[in-house]
Design an enzyme around this catalytic site. Sequence first.
Site, mmCIF file in Angstrom:
data_model
loop_
_atom_site.group_PDB
_atom_site.id
_atom_site.type_symbol
_atom_site.label_atom_id
_atom_site.label_comp_id
_atom_site.label_asym_id
_atom_site.label_seq_id
_atom_site.Cartn_x
_atom_site.Cartn_y
_atom_site.Cartn_z
ATOM 1 N N ASN A 237 1.744 -2.821 4.137
ATOM 2 C CA ASN A 237 0.675 -3.804 3.434
ATOM 3 C C ASN A 237 -0.340 -4.206 4.365
ATOM 4 O O ASN A 237 -0.177 -4.029 5.612
ATOM 5 C CB ASN A 237 1.367 -5.077 2.597
ATOM 6 C CG ASN A 237 0.342 -5.609 1.722
ATOM 7 O OD1 ASN A 237 -0.308 -4.904 0.955
ATOM 8 N ND2 ASN A 237 0.338 -7.095 1.662
ATOM 9 N N ASP B 245 0.811 -1.335 -0.162
ATOM 10 C CA ASP B 245 -0.091 -0.036 0.059
ATOM 11 C C ASP B 245 0.851 1.248 0.117
ATOM 12 O O ASP B 245 0.434 2.249 -0.621
ATOM 13 C CB ASP B 245 -0.918 0.053 1.160
ATOM 14 C CG ASP B 245 -2.078 -1.112 1.001
ATOM 15 O OD1 ASP B 245 -1.901 -2.351 1.452
ATOM 16 O OD2 ASP B 245 -3.106 -0.702 0.466
HETATM 17 O O1 MRU Z 1 -7.735 -2.760 3.137
HETATM 18 P P1 MRU Z 1 -7.606 -3.482 1.451
HETATM 19 O O2 MRU Z 1 -8.204 -4.462 1.098
HETATM 20 O O3 MRU Z 1 -7.826 -2.092 0.804
HETATM 21 O O4 MRU Z 1 -6.258 -3.601 1.505
HETATM 22 C C1 MRU Z 1 -5.377 -4.181 0.288
HETATM 23 C C2 MRU Z 1 -3.938 -4.568 0.586
HETATM 24 O O5 MRU Z 1 -3.286 -4.316 1.671
HETATM 25 C C3 MRU Z 1 -3.356 -5.031 -0.557
HETATM 26 O O6 MRU Z 1 -2.656 -6.346 -0.436
HETATM 27 C C4 MRU Z 1 -2.716 -4.059 -1.312
HETATM 28 O O7 MRU Z 1 -3.461 -2.895 -1.687
HETATM 29 C C5 MRU Z 1 -1.563 -4.313 -2.211
HETATM 30 S S1 MRU Z 1 -2.389 -4.966 -3.623
HETATM 31 C C6 MRU Z 1 -1.980 -3.896 -4.557
#
Ligand code: MRU
Length: 317
Positions: A236, A226
């Site tokens: 992440n 992220d």
């Molecule tokens: O809370 P979310 O479902 O949006 O979290 C998503 C993640 O942590 C993914 O692993 C992350 O965005 C990487 S995928 C490009």
Amino acid sequence: MKSLTSLALTSDPSGLRVLDQRRLPHEEHWVTCRDPEHMIELIQGLAVRGAPLIGVAAALAMAHYAESGANAEAIRSASTRLRAARPTAVNLMAAIDRLLGLPELTKDSVVREAEAIFEADVASCEAQAELGAALISDGDSILTHCNAGGLVAAGIGTALGVLRRAHEQGKRIHVYVDETRPLLQGARITAWELGKLGIDHTLICDNMAASLMGQGKIQKVFVGADRIAKNGDVANKIGTYGVAVLAHHHRVPFYVVAPRTTFDSGCPSGKDIPIEQRAADEVRAGKAPTTSRVYNPAFDVTPRELITGIVLDDGML
Ligand code: MRU
């Protein structure tokens, strides 16, 4: 306005529609985004989720808003609210900053830039997949955490895009999918995507990864990101840090895959990454006493020394 389609959204002159990821895998329910405020709700409620996708979806929501006749001041003020919808994934801020950095906020310029953001993400996913797939050997069993596939991007995804490309290249891989508490993005979404792609996989509870690594059943870990700080620390989905510690202990290579837009050169280290805290009931899941205090950070930070490599679209760190 162009017609754009991905696994998670479609955009054309008639409107912007998103797949409500909260209802997967049992229901493929599409929602029409009414305006930027509605997109904020969709992002905060996790109907639209995943680092690259929230940036792309936010940009397209602004394009439709501009198309509906919003003036530059209204575009600027809605963009600023949308930019703050979630704090950790930097792709959201990067996409909105691209729009706000335009010399003029006109209908045509905002629409063109949002389309370019979508198309750049598709190309970025392809480049990540090519670079990352070279790290995978025939016969590998790979662990992944959360969801980093076609639902988090305009293209084929990040970490899961790499696994998809390796599969398309004919490599026989097996994917262990962490269910990813508390919201089960692994169980609900990654397992659904892998099933659609015909990739052999096994779902596990998050607390089973150590046991599998101890038995030598996992050769590599691939996850998304992220936000990547300047020093290489990676934020992440919560639980990623734990997987990295386990991988380090068992000498299993741990790879992060992300577009360049996830790299935040203005953020010196993981300590500077804002971590979203979410509602207690997500952890209670209707089972724990409502009186118990809850800790629910949506993300954690993996320090760079636990990371074997970071695959970006323009090379590897
Ligand atoms: O809370 P979310 O479902 O949006 O979290 C998503 C993640 O942590 C993914 O692993 C992350 O965005 C990487 S995928 C490009």
